[in-house]
Write a protein that holds these residues in place. Structure first.
Motif, short mmCIF file in Angstrom:
data_model
loop_
_atom_site.label_atom_id
_atom_site.label_comp_id
_atom_site.label_asym_id
_atom_site.label_seq_id
_atom_site.Cartn_x
_atom_site.Cartn_y
_atom_site.Cartn_z
N LEU A 115 0.83 -1.21 0.00
CA LEU A 115 0.00 0.00 0.00
C LEU A 115 0.87 1.26 0.00
O LEU A 115 0.58 2.23 -0.71
CB LEU A 115 -0.95 -0.01 1.19
CG LEU A 115 -2.02 -1.11 1.17
CD1 LEU A 115 -2.79 -1.13 2.48
CD2 LEU A 115 -2.94 -0.94 -0.02
N LYS A 136 0.91 4.11 -2.99
CA LYS A 136 0.68 5.53 -2.69
C LYS A 136 1.84 6.38 -3.20
O LYS A 136 1.62 7.46 -3.76
CB LYS A 136 0.48 5.74 -1.19
CG LYS A 136 -0.85 5.27 -0.69
CD LYS A 136 -0.97 5.42 0.81
CE LYS A 136 -2.26 4.80 1.31
NZ LYS A 136 -2.34 4.77 2.77
N GLN A 137 3.06 5.91 -3.01
CA GLN A 137 4.22 6.65 -3.48
C GLN A 137 4.25 6.70 -5.01
O GLN A 137 4.56 7.73 -5.60
CB GLN A 137 5.52 6.04 -2.95
CG GLN A 137 5.65 6.09 -1.44
CD GLN A 137 5.52 7.48 -0.88
OE1 GLN A 137 6.20 8.40 -1.31
NE2 GLN A 137 4.62 7.65 0.08
N GLU A 185 1.68 6.54 -6.99
CA GLU A 185 0.60 7.45 -7.41
C GLU A 185 1.05 8.91 -7.34
O GLU A 185 0.67 9.73 -8.17
CB GLU A 185 -0.62 7.23 -6.51
CG GLU A 185 -1.85 7.97 -6.94
CD GLU A 185 -3.03 7.63 -6.06
OE1 GLU A 185 -3.23 8.32 -5.04
OE2 GLU A 185 -3.74 6.65 -6.37
N LYS A 186 1.89 9.23 -6.35
CA LYS A 186 2.41 10.59 -6.20
C LYS A 186 3.57 10.86 -7.15
O LYS A 186 4.05 11.99 -7.23
CB LYS A 186 2.93 10.80 -4.78
CG LYS A 186 1.88 10.78 -3.71
CD LYS A 186 2.57 10.95 -2.35
CE LYS A 186 1.63 10.76 -1.21
NZ LYS A 186 2.35 10.82 0.08
#
Length: 103
Positions: A89, A93-94, A96-97
């Protein structure tokens, strides 16, 4: 388990070999967070090594797992599974950024 089941874990290749299991959907945190080693006498090609699950959880998530104390022998498969999922997860998230994780 079906072909749509996603296997998640850390360093799964040995487990899969032991089980004589081939599976099309595997997410291995050891592969998501490799530790490149520079060329050296003992490692002339500069191969990729694996970070331990314990180190990854501590450095990337700020969580201590596999701790030996009076109530724990330090290795808990449920804790390891939770750690692997949390790392995935974190990775997503990283990604996606647009952050490249270099460890």
């Amino acid at each position: 388990m079906s072909t749509t089941t996603i296997l998640i874990g850390h360093g799964l290749e040995n487990d899969l070999i032991s089980l004589r299991l081939l599976h099309p959907r595997v997410i291995d945190t050891a592969a998501l967070f490799p530790r490149p080693q520079p060329p050296a006498a003992s490692n002339p090609s500069g191969t990729i090594w694996k970070n331990s699950l314990k180190v990854l959880c501590e450095k990337l998530l700020g969580k201590r797992i596999q701790v030996v104390n009076s109530t724990s022998l330090g290795h808990d498969s449920a804790e390891d599974a939770r750690g692997a999922v949390e790392l995935i997860l974190f990775y997503l998230k990283q990604k996606e950024k647009g952050v490249l994780i270099s460890y």
